[in-house]
Structure formats: structure tokens, C-alpha cells
Design a protein around this motif. Structure first.
Motif, PDB file in Angstrom:
ATOM      1  N   ASN A 995      34.552  31.227  42.749  1.00  0.00           N
ATOM      2  CA  ASN A 995      35.419  31.965  43.681  1.00  0.00           C
ATOM      3  C   ASN A 995      36.390  31.032  44.390  1.00  0.00           C
ATOM      4  OD1 ASN A 995      34.230  34.408  43.033  1.00  0.00           O
ATOM      5  ND2 ASN A 995      32.647  34.222  44.642  1.00  0.00           N
ATOM      6  N   TYR A 998      39.093  29.993  41.933  1.00  0.00           N
ATOM      7  CA  TYR A 998      40.093  31.047  41.694  1.00  0.00           C
ATOM      8  C   TYR A 998      41.050  31.164  42.877  1.00  0.00           C
ATOM      9  CZ  TYR A 998      37.798  32.808  37.481  1.00  0.00           C
ATOM     10  OH  TYR A 998      37.304  32.943  36.215  1.00  0.00           O
ATOM     11  N   GLN A 999      40.523  31.079  44.100  1.00  0.00           N
ATOM     12  CA  GLN A 999      41.366  31.147  45.289  1.00  0.00           C
ATOM     13  C   GLN A 999      42.366  29.991  45.301  1.00  0.00           C
ATOM     14  OE1 GLN A 999      41.343  33.463  47.595  1.00  0.00           O
ATOM     15  NE2 GLN A 999      42.623  32.570  49.205  1.00  0.00           N
ATOM     16  N   ASP A1042      44.793  37.670  48.816  1.00  0.00           N
ATOM     17  CA  ASP A1042      43.623  37.840  47.953  1.00  0.00           C
ATOM     18  C   ASP A1042      43.867  38.865  46.873  1.00  0.00           C
ATOM     19  OD1 ASP A1042      41.163  37.416  50.603  1.00  0.00           O
ATOM     20  OD2 ASP A1042      42.269  35.965  49.371  1.00  0.00           O
TER      21      ASP A1042
END
Length: 1126
Positions: A995, A998-999, A1042
Motif C-alpha cells: 500500500n 502504491y501511494q 487517493d
């Protein structure tokens, strides 16, 4: 075998009846408890045929006690697959039958037909028991899952020893592998040993078994025993190892027999025929092209003993040969070219089934007791007709005419007369009409009268022998002629007898004009062989007057150049000049050429090539003979390689370079009569004569001086020639006089003490040691490649060695099953070490999937092919080991900037092709618009403003660009950048920090898209990069950012629409990408985390074969079912 009486399932097939009378298929499971397990284990050990699989499907007919086995399996999953196939393909068809008998007959026939379809009936028919071979072939394919091209040759029931425990099973011998399968006490064992990894193959014994076959690889020894016919099994294993190793590792000079050119067509019978052919050619020293046709017992009338001698007749394409049962009693070689007629005589009680073979020298050979005489004579007459009708031959594009020559007799010259071509007549003056010895004969020297008288005595003995035993190539060869040869052939007869003993006379008579044609074709041509020949011409017997004149030098030049033109694979090798110069002393120029052909191509096979494999094999054989015949010397000199290296020149030059010439020619006499055996036994005699001094020697240098001093003082007191100093010999400064050894006595001792080794024994030892020599060359290649690569990478040497083994195995896997053309394209022993093994794109992709730390799911294959294109600098579609090692070193041990640079290069040409650049990507959507904000909300509520960072980054990059001297990487277009981002996304899949990664990559991607657009605007407006801040968007919430990771497309702010741009003008540089990635700590951690190559190597060793044979990534197997790769 005990079968569970209660089936685990009872499945009723649809049939003509129902209820209790219905036909049934029963799945049964073998008991595995208590006494039953012990009984099953004993059955498996004592009788492998009694072993029953744990699961099987039986066909049951109501009212009958007979069950028919339909299928069997080692696991429940396997037997369920069989049942599913029965349901889908068989059960629904049974309802058409009227009675149970027809159903049973149909089912059995269908199963047998399936077995036949699964196997190659053509190959199975060539075996002794086709039905059993078909069954074994099906089991082999199902158990080891090799491609169809992996041809099974034969199979044997045997035990494989695991420590002190024997595992009863089946040994399968295929064209590329030795495989063993055992199912013992509920455990399955599979062994796969490639022939090219076998380093030693021998028959030995252990504590429990007196006769075992030991297979040694680099990592392990495996013993196999309890063969029904261990001699046959070992012979086939030896043949397969030899053929496969030479085909894959020694293709520089090795040429397979025509029947073995296609490995997929090799059968057990072919291998046995090859072994018999090679022994036949070695025993009679015939050309390699000769193919053995018939072998049969018979008796030959021998006039010298006035009786029939029992023996064996061998017939080939161009020869009839005979060898007596009693070793050394009598051998005869009859070229069909010398034959006039082959006739059957009247069959009588005294002369059963006789035939008469008449030859040109008015001699006839009578053979009796021939079985199937009519067929034999018919075949011989057919080949006789073919030999006589072959009146043309092809030589480098030119066709010359053949004619029938007069018999080649001693004292008479073979006359070609009208049959010689006109070109030879016109150029005859170029060639020496006589041996150089005749032109440069030294006379009037004191002390030569005794030698001349001895020569006259020898000539008289030979004349008497010719009268009784014959004087042509077809003479009776007995122990008496061997003794005459050991005494030394008279100078006047030496050249002619060399021609007869080597059968070079037949080649000479069969090829009139051939040598002249070669001389004309080769003279004046400039090549590497010609340069080497010119360099060595004046080093060839420089002390002999014949080679102190242009006459001898010119003849030597012509012979060597002509041979290099005839056989470019050999060309010219050092030591050929010394041998040829001696041949020219005793034979005419053309005769010397054919003698050289005989030596290089059949008497010393594989001696004269780039790696002198044949000479090294015989050196290894010589070491074994030393251990066997001179154990005390072998015990003192623990390492016999020093003696082997000292004796290498003995074999390469037949002692001509280290003995006085007048003595060495006697050795050559024995060599032409007995072949390499004469050199082995003479070498042993020399070592025995110096054994005491050698045992007292302190080092290899002293041993060399002892042997050199001894050989220097081997004299020939009976020679009519004056002593000629040996320029090539090693001279000692030792002032102590050395004793003189008479060459005749030395040769006599060699025959008496060490002459009991047969040709068959020597050939068997050559098989064994050729494996060791070829593997030694492979080890040398590996060490030299690693020596070059190790300084340039950070891997541990042991890891790099394992990586090399995987690279080589991948190359060989393709060679196994890609056809014969793949081998020479990729493996060339004459090339530099680092270039000998190369792999193509498909092979590289297989290794990349196994070894690369950058696992990208389905994207891995694409990344592998891009990496291959990047590494393939010369674009020949092949890469070397160094390229693979360097690439993996960057992935595992490189700094972050090196890894990013490699990734960058993989997404620009030539690694990225036009088709890949245009492929669709999820990154092409408004979520990654350059209008996205550059303010990211962190989980702790803090906000990071990247606008100032971006502005400063562009300024810093501009400064670096001005000072940078390294060649700049091309800029990346937007399409290329999209592929780059796609790779990064796929690399983070299943990472523990997925995660966060990916951010971070979403942030960096948005940043880089804006950088690229800023650069585009700068070009269009002609302004500096400072203006980009005017268009930066206001801050947005973290939730909006996001949205990059969601599937919902959100429209950007209405006031923040980017201006239309041309995609081709959008670019971003490597420096931009690196600087952007460095702003995210999670990305920095990902690329800088330590990586271990060792686990990948261990996994690759287990799964490399499975990946190749299945064509997909191999799933991890349970421990008991994994093949054990040696």
C-alpha cells in the motif's frame, strides 16, 4: 501383493443390465499396515515386477472371479483423473452393446489402443519385446514428463543404493539422461542425471554387492546393482555417455555415424552396432567411413601352418577381414579393390561351405564352415561390384577419374599409366619421385659397414617371409612378422611396409591424381594454417641434410598445405611437421601424404585438433596403465599428471622429437604395425627402466631430466645411418656419462612385459577416460569464465559457480530437444572461453523467471525479453554468461541509481519495441492527469508540499547536466514512461509494504507527468522552467489524491484542464525519474533492501527441468515427489 478386499468406491457403468448383474468399475486401495506392508516391501525388493500401484481401477464382471486392471496411479488425484476420463470418453458408449462379454472386450481393446497411441510404434518395433517396451515407454513419459523428443533407449530393473539401503526400481536410459524411479514403502524416488554431467562411469564393488555400476557427478556418487545383465547395461550406458558428451561438448571434430546423426532415431541396436563398428575399425585400423555388415565364425586355410585356422570373418563396405580365435595367431585384411573373384566351392565333409577369394597378386584365400554362405557371397559380390564400378570421386568440387591399379607389391611400383589424369602428368615434375632418404643418402662414413651387413641380413629375412606369408596388403599377419618389425624394418623396405601396414596403399591406389589436385588448389592460398606451416618448416629435423635444402622444405610444405586443404577441421597442428618430415624420408611425396592421412584420421583419432582431445584421452589411459602395471612407481608418485605431461610428446610425435632419429624410426615401425598399443607398451618399458631413479626423484623437474637423459641415450647400433643429433630433445648438463640403451632391446622388453593388452581393452579404457577429459575441459572453461566475471560482480564465488551451472544447463536443455542444428550455433569449443556457451531469448526468459528478484507476475515474461534485447549488444540473438551475471548483479547488489538506470534502459529502445510502446495501459486515464495536485495528505495528518521541491529539483538537474561528462541516456517519451510505470506497479504486487509503495509511486508518477508537461511547454513557449509554477494547481484533499488507486474516474478541476499537447514532444529524463523516486522513502527502501541470490539458486536447481518440460512456472512439489537432480 495384498489388495484391500473392500473397495473405497463402487462405480456402476451403464450397461445392458441393472442391479446386481450390472458391470462395475472398482477403485481399490492397497493396504499399508502391519505385516502387509512388510510383505509389500519384500515384494518390491525381490521382484520389482510384483509391485502394484497404491491405487487402481479394476473392471469387474458379475459372476466372475477375474478382475481386469484398467488403470493405476500413485496418488488419489491421479486415479481420479483416470476415472474422469473413463466417464467422459468411455462409459457413455457402453450402452450400445448387448452383452457383458462384448463390453469387456471393447474396454480392454480401447485401453490397449490408448497405450499404443501414446507410444511411438515405429520406435517400439525396433526393440526385442515391443509390447513390454511400449509399457515402459508410457511409464517413462508419465513419470518424468520429458518432451517427446527425449527418446527412451532401453530400461533395466535394478537397485539404487542410498547409503546402505537398496531401493529397488527401474533404470531408464534415454538419449540425454539416466533416470531412476522407485516406489518403496509408500515413498516415491526419482533421479534424473544428465549424461553431460557424468564425470565418471565405472564398474566397481561395495561392501554388499560384488558388481555395481557407479555413476559419478560433480556432487554425488550413485551405485546401481542387481542387474539381470550388468555387462549389457554398462555397455549401453557407456555408449550413451560417450555419444552424448561428444555430440554436445566435442562437436569441434567429432562426427557421429550416419545412423546416429539424429538423436531421436537412436536405438539400443544402433548403439550396439556402433560399439561393434568402432572396435572393428580400431582392431584392423580401417577408415572411419567403413561400416561393418557381417560377422561370422569360419576357418581360413593358412599355408604357412598347412591347416585351417579357426577365427572370425568381418565384412564391411570395402574390406574382408579375418582374425584368428587365438590372439595374435593370424589376421588378414583384404581390400575389395584387390579382389578378382569371390566363388563358392563344392560342399564336402572335409570342406563344409567353402568360398574362395582370389586377389590380384595371384593368391587365393579359402574360407570354410561359413553359415548362410549363399547370402554372404551374394552380399560380397554386390559390394565388390559397387567398389569396382566406383570410377569417380569428388574432391573439393573437382571430379577425377579412378582406374584399376596393378597390385601393390614390394619391389614393384604401382603404375597408374594411362589412368592418371593429364593435370598430374603436366605437374609431375613438382613432386619428389623418390623418398628424400635416397637423394640425401650419406655414405663413406666410418663404422657403417657393420650396419649395412645387418641390413642385408634383415632384408634376407623379410624376403623369406614374403615368400611364405605374402608381400601385399593382403599378407598373413602373424606373431613372426611382429618379431621382424620389433627388430627394425630395413631402410629399403621401411616406406613400403608403412604403406601396407597402415593400408595407406589402398587410399593411394584408389585416388590417382587426388594429391596433385590438392597441391594445385592449396598452393598460393593465404590462410592461418599456411602461416603456421611456414613458421615451422625450418624447425622440422633441421639437423638432417634433407631439410637443409629447398627440395626437402618444398616437399614438406606441399604435403602439409595439401592436408590442411583436405581437412580444414584439423588444418595444421604442431608436431605434424616432425611426423611428416620423417615420412618424407622413407616414402615418396604422394605416399607420405597418404601416410599422414592414415595417422591423423584413423590411427591417432582426435590427436591433431584445437584441443588435442585424443592425445589427452590416451594420456589418461596411460596413467591407468601405470597404476596397473607399475604400482610401486604409481604409489611413490601420487600425482601421475606430471608423468602424463612429460609423456605427451611421446604420443604426439611417436618419440621422434625426444629420441635420436635412427632409434625413433624403429618405434614408428612398431606403431604402423600395432597402432597406439606399441606406444603405450614402450612408454611403460621406459618408465620401468627408470623406476628406481624416478622413485628417488625429488620433484617433477628432476623426473623430467631423468627421462630425457635416458631417451637421449637410446641408440640403434644396427642402423646403417650415421648418428643424427636430435634438435628437439632435452639435453642435460649432467657431466656424469649415461648408460646407452639399445632400441631393439627396449622394444623387445615392451612386448614381453607389457604386450598383453588387447585393442578391445584399450578402446574400453578410452571410452572411460574420454568422459573424464571432456569434463576436465568443461571445468577449465568454467574456471576461466568465472575468473573473468568475478572481478566485475559482487556475488560470492560459490554462488556465481552455481549460476554458471544453471546457465550451461539451460543451454544444454535447448540442445537436447531443439534438434541437431542448435548445438554448433551455440557451443563452439574453439571460441574464447567466455563465448563457448550462449543462450537465446527463450532460454534467457526461463532463467529470468527463476532468478530475477523483480517478479512482475504476467509482466515478468515481457520484462525478460526486454532485458535480453538490452543485453544483446551485437544483435545476434544470443548472449553470454557475463551479460547475465552482470545484469543480475545490478538487480541484487546495485545501488538504487544503478537499478533505476537499468529499469530506465529497459523502457527505451532497443529494449522497448514499437509494438510494446503502443500497448494500452491503465495509466492512460484522467486519474494521472498532470492537473492533479502536488499536495499529498499523510496518515498522521501532515501535509507535504512538493511544489518547492519540484522547482528546486529542476534547477539542480539543469546544473548537473551542464557539468556531466558521461554519455547522456536518451529521454523517455510519454508512451515509454507509461510502460515504465506499469512495470513499477507490477513489481510492488504482494510486497509487504504494497500500500505504501502504491501511494508513493502514484505521487511520483503524477509529479513526473507534470515535469514532462512543463518541459513540453518550455519548448513550445521558448521560456525557462521557472514558469511552470504559474500553472500549478491549488491544494486538494488527501482523499482526492487517493483516487489514483480506485477504478472510479473523477474529472479534474474545471479551471485546471491541461492545454492540448503533442504526445511525441512530451519527454522526461533519467535524472528526473531518479530524483523523483528519491523523494519517497518507501521507494528508496524497496530498491535498497538487501537481496539474497542463494534461495533463488536453490529453487532454480529444483525447478529448472520442470519449467522447461512443462512450459510454465513450476509449482513447488511435495518432498517425496521431487526429482533429485544430480
Amino acid at each position: 501383493m495384498v489388495i484391500d478386499a473392500v473397495p473405497c468406491e463402487l462405480l456402476t457403468a451403464p450397461g445392458p443390465e441393472s442391479g446386481s448383474n450390472a458391470l462395475s468399475f472398482v477403485i481399490q486401495v492397497r493396504r499399508q499396515l502391519g505385516l502387509c506392508r512388510l510383505v509389500g516391501a519384500l515384494d518390491a525388493v525381490l521382484d520389482s515386477n510384483a509391485r502394484v500401484a497404491p491405487f487402481r481401477i479394476l473392471l469387474q464382471v458379475p459372476g466372475s472371479q477375474v478382475y481386469s486392471a484398467i488403470a493405476c496411479g500413485a496418488t488419489a488425484e491421479e486415479i481420479n483423473q483416470h476415472w474422469e476420463w473413463l466417464e467422459q470418453n468411455l462409459l457413455h458408449t457402453l450402452s450400445v452393446f448387448d452383452n457383458k462379454e462384448d463390453i469387456v472386450s471393447f474396454v480392454k481393446g480401447k485401453v490397449k489402443a490408448l497405450i499404443a497411441e501414446e507410444t511411438s510404434s515405429k520406435l517400439a518395433e525396433q526393440e526385442e519385446d515391443p509390447e513390454k517396451f511400449r509399457e515402459a515407454l508410457v511409464k517413462f513419459e508419465s513419470r518424468f514428463n520429458f518432451p517427446e523428443a527425449e527418446k527412451l533407449i532401453t530400461y533395466y530393473s535394478c537397485c539404487c543404493w542410498k547409503g546402505k539401503v537398496p531401493r529397488q526400481g527401474w533404470l531408464y536410459l534415454s538419449i540425454n539422461h539416466l533416470c531412476f524411479y522407485s516406489f518403496f514403502l509408500g515413498k516415491e524416488l526419482k533421479l534424473i542425471i544428465p549424461w553431460v554431467e557424468v564425470q565418471k562411469l565405472e564398474r566397481t564393488s561395495n561392501v554388499f554387492m560384488t558388481d555395481t555400476v557407479r555413476v559419478t557427478t560433480a556432487n554425488k556418487e550413485r551405485d546401481f546393482s542387481t542387474f539381470l545383465n550388468i555387462a549389457e547395461a554398462f555397455r549401453i550406458m557407456e555408449q550413451l555417455a560417450d555419444v552424448t558428451l561428444r555430440r554436445l561438448l566435442d562437436n569441434e571434430i567429432f562426427e557421429l555415424d550416419p545412423g546416429l546423426q539424429d538423436p531421436t532415431q537412436i536405438t539400443k541396436r544402433d548403439l550396439e552396432a556402433r560399439a561393434q563398428n568402432e572396435l572393428f575399425r580400431a582392431f584392423f585400423r580401417l577408415p572411419r567411413k567403413e561400416k561393418l555388415h557381417e560377422v561370422m565364425d569360419c576357418s581360413l586355410w593358412t599355408p604357412f601352418s598347412r591347416c585351417h585356422t579357426a577365427g572370425t570373418m568381418y565384412t564391411s563396405d570395402s574390406y574382408i577381414c579375418f582374425a584368428s580365435k587365438e590372439n595374435g595367431c593370424c589376421t588378414v585384411i583384404i581390400p575389395l579393390r584387390e579382389v578378382i573373384s569371390i566363388e563358392k566351392m563344392e560342399d564336402t565333409s572335409l570342406l563344409p561351405n567353402p568360398i574362395i577369394v582370389s586377389i590380384r597378386s595371384k593368391t587365393a584365400f579359402q574360407f570354410i564352415e561359413l553359415k548362410d554362405r549363399d547370402t554372404l557371397v551374394e552380399n560380397l559380390l554386390q559390394r565388390f561390384k559397387e567398389v569396382n564400378s566406383s570410377n569417380t570421386f569428388l574432391a573439393f568440387g573437382s571430379v577425377c577419374t579412378l582406374g584399376d591399379d596393378e597390385p601393390a607389391c614390394l619391389g614393384t611400383e604401382a603404375s597408374h599409366g594411362k589412368e592418371r589424369s593429364e593435370c598430374e602428368k603436366e605437374n609431375n615434375y613438382l613432386l619428389n619421385a623418390e623418398a628424400l632418404r635416397s637423394d640425401f643418402h650419406q655414405s663413406g662414413m666410418p663404422g657403417l659397414d657393420f650396419g649395412k651387413s645387418r641390413e642385408q641380413i634383415k632384408e634376407s629375412l623379410w624376403d623369406d617371409h614374403f615368400v611364405e606369408y605374402g608381400r601385399t596388403v593382403c599378407m598373413f599377419r602373424t606373431e613372426k612378422i611382429r618379431k621382424l618389425v620389433a627388430m627394425g624394418i630395413p631402410e629399403s623396405l621401411r616406406g613400403k611396409l608403412w604403406l601396407l601396414f597402415s593400408d595407406a596403399q589402398t587410399d593411394l591406389a584408389s585416388h590417382p591424381g587426388y594429391y596433385v589436385h590438392l597441391v594445385e588448389a592449396s598452393m598460393g592460398r593465404c590462410c592461418m594454417a599456411r602461416e603456421e606451416i611456414e613458421r615451422d618448416l625450418h624447425r622440422s629435423l633441421p639437423e638432417h641434410p634433407a631439410f637443409q635444402s629447398e627440395t626437402g622444405i618444398a616437399a614438406l610444405r606441399r604435403v602439409l598445405t595439401a592436408y590442411a586443404h583436405r581437412n580444414p577441421k584439423i588444418g595444421y597442428c604442431q608436431s605434424m611437421n616432425i611426423l611428416t618430415s620423417v615420412l618424407l624420408l622413407y616414402a615418396k611425396e604422394e605416399e607420405a601424404f597418404w601416410l599422414l592421412v592414415a595417422v591423423c584420421e584413423r590411427m591417432l583419432p582426435d590427436y591433431f585438433n584445437h584441443r588435442v582431445i585424443g592425445a589427452q584421452v590416451d594420456q589418461s589411459v596411460f596413467e591407468e596403465l601405470i597404476k596397473e602395471q607399475l604400482p610401486e612407481l604409481a604409489e611413490h608418485m601420487k600425482d601421475l599428471t606430471a608423468l602424463a605431461s612429460i609423456s605427451l610428446s611421446w604420443f604426439l610425435t611417436l618419440f621422434l622429437s625426444i629420441m635420436p632419429l635412427e632409434s625413433a624410426v624403429n618405434v614408428v615401425d612398431c606403431f604402423f604395425y600395432d597402432g597406439i598399443k606399441a606406444i603405450f607398451q614402450l612408454g611403460l618399458a621406459i618408465l620401468e627402466a627408470n623406476a628406481v631413479d624416478l622413485c628417488n626423484s625429488k620433484d617433477d623437474g628432476q623426473a623430467l631430466m631423468i627421462l630425457s637423459r635416458f631417451l637421449e641415450h637410446v641408440k640403434n647400433e644396427e642402423s646403417p645411418l650415421p648418428p643424427i643429433g636430435n634438435h628437439h630433445a632435452f639435453f642435460s648438463d649432467d657431466q656424469e656419462p649415461s648408460p646407452v640403451t639399445e632400441i631393439a632391446n627396449l622394444i623387445h622388453d615392451s612386448y614381453e612385459k607389457f604386450g598383453d593388452h588387447s585393442v578391445e581393452q584399450i578402446e574400453h579404457m578410452r571410452y572411460k577416460h574420454r568422459i573424464r577429459v571432456l569434463q576436465s575441459h568443461e571445468d577449465t572453461t568454467k574456471q576461466n569464465v568465472l575468473r573473468v566475471v568475478i572481478p566485475d560482480v559482487s556475488f560470492l564465488p560459490e554462488d556465481l559457480e552455481e549460476l554458471y551451472d544453471l546457465f550451461k544447463r539451460e543451454h544444454l536443455l535447448r540442445c537436447y530437444w531443439a534438434g541437431g542444428s542448435a548445438v554448433p550455433e551455440r557451443h563452439d569449443p574453439s571460441r574464447p572461453y567466455a563465448e563457448q556457451y550462449r543462450i537465446d531469448a527463450q532460454q534467457f526468459a526461463s532463467l529470468f523467471r527463476l532468478l530475477s528478484p523483480w517478479t512482475c507476475g504476467e509482466h515478468t515474461e515481457l520484462l525478460a525479453h526486454r532485458t535480453f534485447r538490452l543485453l544483446d549488444d551485437n544483435m545476434d540473438q544470443l548472449i553470454e554468461f557475463k551479460a547475465l551475471a552482470s545484469c543480475l548483479d545490478v538487480m541484487y547488489n546495485g545501488e538504487m541509481n544503478e537499478k533505476i538506470k537499468l529499469l530506465y534502459k529497459l523502457h527505451i529502445p532497443p529494449a522497448l519495441t514499437e509494438n510494446e510502446r503502443d500497448s494500452q495501459s491503465p495509466l492512460k486515464n484522467p486519474l494521472l492527469s498532470t492537473s492533479r495536485p502536488l499536495v499529498i495528505g499523510k496518515s498522521n495528518g501532515d501535509a507535504v508540499d512538493y511544489q518547492k521541491q519540484l522547482k528546486q529539483m529542476l534547477k539542480d538537474l539543469a546544473k548537473e547536466k551542464d557539468t556531466k561528462t558521461e554519455k547522456e541516456l536518451p529521454k523517455m517519451s510519454q508512451k515509454e514512461f507509461i510502460q515504465f510505470c506499469k512495470t513499477l506497479y507490477s513489481m510492488f504486487h504482494e510486497d509487504p509494504e504494497e500500500n505504501d509503495l502504491y501511494q508513493a509511486i502514484a505521487t511520483v508518477t503524477t509529479l513526473l507527468l507534470q515535469i514532462g508537461e512543463v518541459g513540453q511547454r518550455s519548448l513550445s513557449l521558448g521560456s525557462g522552467s521557472d514558469e511552470f509554477t504559474e500553472d500549478l494547481q491549488p491544494e486538494a484533499s488527501a482523499s482526492e489524491q487517493d483516487a489514483v488507486f480506485t477504478d472510479t474516474v473523477k474529472s479534474p478541476h474545471k479551471d485546471s484542464q491541461p492545454s492540448p499537447v503533442t504526445e511525441g514532444d512530451w519527454t522526461v529524463s533519467f535524472e528526473h525519474i531518479l530524483a523523483s523516486l528519491l523523494t519517497e522513502q518507501s521507494l528508496v527502501n524497496f530498491f535498497e533492501k538487501p537481496l539474497e541470490l542463494k534461495p533463488k539458486l536453490e529453487n532454480a536447481k529444483l525447478n529448472q527441468y520442470s519449467l522447461r518440460t512443462n512450459g510454465m512456472s513450476c509449482q513447488s512439489r511435495s518432498e517425496h515427489a521431487k526429482p533429485n537432480m544430480q
